[in-house]
Design a protein around this motif. Sequence first.
Motif, PDB file in Angstrom:
ATOM      1  N   LEU A  15      21.547 -81.402  32.618  1.00 14.73           N
ATOM      2  CA  LEU A  15      22.728 -81.699  31.814  1.00 14.73           C
ATOM      3  C   LEU A  15      22.431 -81.556  30.327  1.00 14.73           C
ATOM      4  CD1 LEU A  15      25.659 -82.573  31.906  1.00 14.73           C
ATOM      5  CD2 LEU A  15      24.906 -84.956  31.962  1.00 14.73           C
ATOM      6  N   VAL A  16      21.296 -82.088  29.888  1.00 11.46           N
ATOM      7  CA  VAL A  16      20.945 -81.971  28.472  1.00 11.46           C
ATOM      8  C   VAL A  16      20.718 -80.515  28.087  1.00 11.46           C
ATOM      9  CG1 VAL A  16      19.144 -82.528  26.782  1.00 11.46           C
ATOM     10  CG2 VAL A  16      20.089 -84.327  28.242  1.00 11.46           C
ATOM     11  N   LEU A  17      20.127 -79.738  28.970  1.00 12.80           N
ATOM     12  CA  LEU A  17      19.942 -78.311  28.694  1.00 12.80           C
ATOM     13  C   LEU A  17      21.285 -77.614  28.510  1.00 12.80           C
ATOM     14  CD1 LEU A  17      17.837 -76.033  28.427  1.00 12.80           C
ATOM     15  CD2 LEU A  17      18.076 -75.665  30.901  1.00 12.80           C
ATOM     16  N   SER A  18      22.270 -77.980  29.337  1.00 13.29           N
ATOM     17  CA  SER A  18      23.598 -77.365  29.214  1.00 13.29           C
ATOM     18  C   SER A  18      24.269 -77.723  27.898  1.00 13.29           C
ATOM     19  CB  SER A  18      24.488 -77.781  30.392  1.00 13.29           C
ATOM     20  OG  SER A  18      24.876 -79.146  30.286  1.00 13.29           O
ATOM     21  N   PRO A  45      27.662 -73.904  23.182  1.00 15.35           N
ATOM     22  CA  PRO A  45      28.834 -74.314  22.408  1.00 15.35           C
ATOM     23  C   PRO A  45      29.824 -75.034  23.335  1.00 15.35           C
ATOM     24  CG  PRO A  45      28.299 -72.004  22.017  1.00 15.35           C
ATOM     25  CD  PRO A  45      27.453 -72.448  23.175  1.00 15.35           C
ATOM     26  N   PRO A  46      30.646 -75.936  22.799  1.00 13.67           N
ATOM     27  CA  PRO A  46      31.548 -76.705  23.657  1.00 13.67           C
ATOM     28  C   PRO A  46      32.389 -75.868  24.612  1.00 13.67           C
ATOM     29  CG  PRO A  46      31.512 -77.666  21.476  1.00 13.67           C
ATOM     30  CD  PRO A  46      30.693 -76.410  21.399  1.00 13.67           C
ATOM     31  N   ALA A  47      32.890 -74.713  24.157  1.00 10.72           N
ATOM     32  CA  ALA A  47      33.726 -73.888  25.041  1.00 10.72           C
ATOM     33  C   ALA A  47      32.920 -73.363  26.227  1.00 10.72           C
ATOM     34  CB  ALA A  47      34.339 -72.731  24.265  1.00 10.72           C
ATOM     35  N   LEU A  48      31.702 -72.879  25.971  1.00  8.95           N
ATOM     36  CA  LEU A  48      30.857 -72.383  27.060  1.00  8.95           C
ATOM     37  C   LEU A  48      30.364 -73.527  27.939  1.00  8.95           C
ATOM     38  CD1 LEU A  48      28.753 -69.577  25.314  1.00  8.95           C
ATOM     39  CD2 LEU A  48      30.728 -69.336  26.844  1.00  8.95           C
ATOM     40  N   PHE A  49      30.123 -74.672  27.324  1.00  9.24           N
ATOM     41  CA  PHE A  49      29.762 -75.856  28.106  1.00  9.24           C
ATOM     42  C   PHE A  49      30.883 -76.180  29.099  1.00  9.24           C
ATOM     43  CE2 PHE A  49      30.081 -80.540  28.537  1.00  9.24           C
ATOM     44  CZ  PHE A  49      28.884 -80.780  29.199  1.00  9.24           C
ATOM     45  N   GLY A  50      32.125 -76.067  28.641  1.00 11.13           N
ATOM     46  CA  GLY A  50      33.259 -76.316  29.533  1.00 11.13           C
ATOM     47  C   GLY A  50      33.294 -75.334  30.688  1.00 11.13           C
ATOM     48  N   LEU A  51      33.025 -74.059  30.415  1.00  9.58           N
ATOM     49  CA  LEU A  51      32.978 -73.066  31.491  1.00  9.58           C
ATOM     50  C   LEU A  51      31.864 -73.391  32.486  1.00  9.58           C
ATOM     51  CD1 LEU A  51      33.563 -69.733  29.526  1.00  9.58           C
ATOM     52  CD2 LEU A  51      35.160 -70.879  31.103  1.00  9.58           C
ATOM     53  N   ARG A  76      34.842 -82.332  25.652  1.00 10.58           N
ATOM     54  CA  ARG A  76      33.720 -81.392  25.700  1.00 10.58           C
ATOM     55  C   ARG A  76      32.937 -81.426  24.385  1.00 10.58           C
ATOM     56  NH1 ARG A  76      37.703 -78.472  28.536  1.00 10.58           N
ATOM     57  NH2 ARG A  76      38.354 -77.215  26.747  1.00 10.58           N
ATOM     58  N   ARG A  77      33.656 -81.488  23.279  1.00  9.03           N
ATOM     59  CA  ARG A  77      33.009 -81.564  21.960  1.00  9.03           C
ATOM     60  C   ARG A  77      32.143 -82.821  21.859  1.00  9.03           C
ATOM     61  NH1 ARG A  77      36.991 -83.744  17.866  1.00  9.03           N
ATOM     62  NH2 ARG A  77      36.299 -85.593  19.008  1.00  9.03           N
ATOM     63  N   ASP A  78      32.696 -83.964  22.242  1.00 13.34           N
ATOM     64  CA  ASP A  78      31.950 -85.224  22.177  1.00 13.34           C
ATOM     65  C   ASP A  78      30.720 -85.186  23.082  1.00 13.34           C
ATOM     66  OD1 ASP A  78      33.917 -86.187  20.497  1.00 13.34           O
ATOM     67  OD2 ASP A  78      34.825 -87.528  21.996  1.00 13.34           O
ATOM     68  N   THR A  79      30.897 -84.651  24.278  1.00 11.81           N
ATOM     69  CA  THR A  79      29.809 -84.646  25.250  1.00 11.81           C
ATOM     70  C   THR A  79      28.646 -83.793  24.772  1.00 11.81           C
ATOM     71  OG1 THR A  79      31.449 -84.924  27.012  1.00 11.81           O
ATOM     72  CG2 THR A  79      29.226 -84.272  27.676  1.00 11.81           C
ATOM     73  N   VAL A  80      28.952 -82.639  24.206  1.00 12.72           N
ATOM     74  CA  VAL A  80      27.900 -81.781  23.657  1.00 12.72           C
ATOM     75  C   VAL A  80      27.149 -82.509  22.546  1.00 12.72           C
ATOM     76  CG1 VAL A  80      27.513 -79.703  22.262  1.00 12.72           C
ATOM     77  CG2 VAL A  80      28.892 -79.578  24.354  1.00 12.72           C
ATOM     78  N   ARG A  81      27.855 -83.258  21.722  1.00 12.23           N
ATOM     79  CA  ARG A  81      27.198 -84.010  20.651  1.00 12.23           C
ATOM     80  C   ARG A  81      26.241 -85.054  21.226  1.00 12.23           C
ATOM     81  NH1 ARG A  81      32.013 -86.148  17.090  1.00 12.23           N
ATOM     82  NH2 ARG A  81      30.317 -87.113  15.901  1.00 12.23           N
ATOM     83  N   VAL A  82      26.663 -85.750  22.266  1.00 11.56           N
ATOM     84  CA  VAL A  82      25.791 -86.738  22.907  1.00 11.56           C
ATOM     85  C   VAL A  82      24.550 -86.060  23.488  1.00 11.56           C
ATOM     86  CG1 VAL A  82      25.589 -88.405  24.802  1.00 11.56           C
ATOM     87  CG2 VAL A  82      27.682 -88.332  23.434  1.00 11.56           C
TER      88      VAL A  82
END
Length: 287
Positions: free
Chosen positions: A148-151, A155-161, A203-209
């Motif tokens: 999960l941390v690697l993902s 970027p948030p958009a690709l993380f969502g995909l 998604r933006r918040d999650t990537v920041r965490v």
Amino acid sequence: MTPTDTIRNAPETRRIELSAGTVEYVDTGGDGPVVVMLHGLLMDASLWEDVIVELESDHRCIAPTLPLGAHRHGMREDADLSVLGIASLVAEFLGRLDLDDVTLVGTDTGGALVQLLMGGGAARVGRVVLVSCDAFDNFPPGLTGKALVLSGKLPPALFGLFMQQMRLRLVRRLPIAFGWLTMRGDRATARWVKPVLKQAEIRRDTVRVLRSIAAERNLMVEAAQQLPSFDRPALVVWATQDRVMPPEHGRRLADLLPHGRLVEIADSYTLIPLDQPGRLAEVIRAA
């Protein structure tokens, strides 16, 4: 109690405005001892539903949904979404609700938050319960946490995909997803991933965490050095079949704490609140 009864008696979800943004929480109310329960990454307050059903007759049970990826309200642009920042948000939450002598319970990342608060003094906390959680060098924990941390580097958009794969039960049950976290809780995990799949701000918040975790790999090693100063009752509860949080970490945590005690629970993976909620409620009541 039947599943229908559980739904009928579920406490109302409330909202509170904190410095980071809107936080939802459930609160059973009442005059009993206060138990505040913290969840982990990509989870929400519903993790504790069945534990609350067991405890609410004689406890005031409170469970916030923290900004850890399954929340439903995006945080402010300037919010500190590091793990330390979210621990501070928990302290703010306790203060805003004017809670004292709290039994603070945390599992998975929620247990990491509890340890960080313990190291900071935890002024409003009377006792803690650490339930199969991140500790020492197991941060991020196991295959699940590391994947999960690697993902989160995406970027948030690709993380969502990338996260769209979580729509499939087959993927959710993989060891790199929720498969080694719970034996029985797939309905809950399917619910937890919906906000990150549907809402750009989540998604933006999650990537920041996730990026903050990647940058703070020694955080829990350093937190452990502060634990011997915690002078209040501390119960460590660990799943004997845990494949993500090493069982020896439960013993090490209990040994570090001056008033620590270890209870092991069988027939469960990491998420004991899903796999063995009745047994967990028993040991929390006795904490």
